[in-house]
Design an enzyme around this catalytic site. Structure first.
Site, PDB file in Angstrom:
ATOM      1  N   ARG A   1      21.389  18.426  -0.861  1.00  0.00           N
ATOM      2  CA  ARG A   1      21.163  17.049  -0.412  1.00  0.00           C
ATOM      3  C   ARG A   1      22.148  16.112  -1.099  1.00  0.00           C
ATOM      4  NH1 ARG A   1      16.854  15.916   3.081  1.00  0.00           N
ATOM      5  NH2 ARG A   1      15.665  17.820   3.371  1.00  0.00           N
TER       6      ARG A   1
ATOM      7  N   ARG B   1       1.488  -8.696   8.349  1.00  0.00           N
ATOM      8  CA  ARG B   1       2.752  -8.288   8.956  1.00  0.00           C
ATOM      9  C   ARG B   1       2.591  -7.286  10.098  1.00  0.00           C
ATOM     10  NH1 ARG B   1       5.539  -8.359   3.171  1.00  0.00           N
ATOM     11  NH2 ARG B   1       3.402  -8.938   2.712  1.00  0.00           N
TER      12      ARG B   1
ATOM     13  N   HIS C   1      -5.284 -13.209  10.552  1.00  0.00           N
ATOM     14  CA  HIS C   1      -4.815 -11.832  10.361  1.00  0.00           C
ATOM     15  C   HIS C   1      -5.939 -10.823  10.130  1.00  0.00           C
ATOM     16  CE1 HIS C   1      -0.955 -13.711  10.305  1.00  0.00           C
ATOM     17  NE2 HIS C   1      -1.121 -14.263   9.126  1.00  0.00           N
TER      18      HIS C   1
ATOM     19  N   PRO D   1       0.803  -1.217   0.000  1.00  0.00           N
ATOM     20  CA  PRO D   1       0.000   0.000   0.000  1.00  0.00           C
ATOM     21  C   PRO D   1       0.838   1.271   0.000  1.00  0.00           C
ATOM     22  CG  PRO D   1      -0.760  -1.540   1.691  1.00  0.00           C
ATOM     23  CD  PRO D   1       0.560  -2.021   1.182  1.00  0.00           C
ATOM     24  N   GLU D   2       0.954   1.882  -1.159  1.00  0.00           N
ATOM     25  CA  GLU D   2       1.502   3.228  -1.262  1.00  0.00           C
ATOM     26  C   GLU D   2       0.299   4.140  -1.532  1.00  0.00           C
ATOM     27  OE1 GLU D   2       5.024   3.436  -3.766  1.00  0.00           O
ATOM     28  OE2 GLU D   2       5.429   1.327  -3.457  1.00  0.00           O
TER      29      GLU D   2
END
Length: 270
Positions: A151, A110, A91, A2-3
């Site tokens: 950076r 997880r 789960h 999931p992004e």
DNA sequence: AAATATACCTGACTGC
DNA sequence: TGCAGTCAGGTATATT
């Protein structure tokens, strides 16, 4: 994983079915997520009406009068509608029962996800240091160019840094760098304005297209209706080590940056 | 201040 | 067949 596109797909799928409904009860089977699920969550939510489902980065915000339920899907989480009486699987950690119709079922093998209550979502510490939304106006070539000055880190972990821009995880960072023709190990400070422009456009394009295709399902992700996404069919770089580049035919290579696998074409992203 | 490492966790996979 | 080891990855937190 999931992004942003997967979280947005979940938000859009659930909204029409839960907004305007009241929470009847909350059933917590496993409270050990990234942080413990509040032990009085049922008491807090019971009887409240869901006014809206919002999103900030990869966080879902179920807004109620007087506060919000924060939900993060972690790496393997999903939140979907389930019929009352539907068999509970391993789960399936939390059920949010509604006053009518299906219930909301949180599933996360997880357990890297989170489910928290906050009375003040606008000032919650989780959101304090987050950068702009990648699909919003603030995320511009100028912004990225300015943020990249000084950076020394590689550009891929830079793009995955939520303080710079939210929602871009390992899969979409690889894809955006491929589309923009930028090598993932490129030193961030050396990016030129033109490259920042291409990166912003590529990030917007890959995230938008992934949302349209219902997200990427590699293993666990399912949308609010329990169905997988299909953006994995449109991946150009991620997970394609050794396969031919779709643009030039060269074998896709892999390297590790910041403990994460990075996939790239050595010619197109030279 | 920024960069890097670590911790959290389970399941799929590899090699012996 | 089994077991140990490795990898996957988001993000807060600790360390350099």
């Amino acid at each position: 994983m999931p992004e942003l596109p997967e979280v947005e797909t979940t938000r859009r799928g659930l909204s029409p079915h839960v907004v305007g409904r009241r929470v009847a009860d909350v059933l917590v089977r496993e409270r050990r997520l990234r942080w413990p699920v509040p032990d009085d969550l049922a008491g807090v939510l019971r009887g409240r009406e869901i006014l809206e489902i919002g999103r900030r980065g990869k966080y879902l915000l179920f807004r109620f009068a007087g506060g919000a339920l924060i939900v993060h899907l972690g790496m393997s989480g999903s939140l979907r509608l389930a019929a009352a009486g539907e068999a509970v699987r391993r789960h399936d950690h939390v059920d949010i029962l509604l006053d009518q119709g299906p219930l909301l079922r949180y599933h996360d093998p997880r357990r890297f996800g989170a489910m928290l209550w906050t009375p003040e979502p606008a000032s919650h510490s989780l959101f304090a240091a987050l950068g702009p939304e990648p699909l919003g106006e603030e995320f511009s070539p100028d912004y990225l160019w300015t943020a990249s000055r000084g950076r020394r880190t590689a550009v891929k972990p830079f793009l995955m840094n939520a303080a710079i821009v939210v929602g871009v995880g390992n899969i979409y960072a690889s894809e955006a760098l491929f589309l923009a023709g930028v090598h993932p190990a490129r030193e961030t400070a050396s990016l030129e304005r033109e490259e920042c422009m291409r990166l912003v456009a590529a990030i917007r394009q890959v995230l938008s297209q992934a949302i349209e295709m219902g997200g990427t399902t590699l293993r666990d992700f399912v949308n609010g209706h329990g169905q997988p996404g299909y953006f994995q069919q449109a991946l150009h770089a991620y997970g394609r080590s050794g396969q031919s580049c779709m643009r030039c035919g060269t074998a896709i290579e892999t390297l590790r940056l910041g403990q994460r696998a990075s996939y790239f074409c050595p010619v197109c992203q030279g």
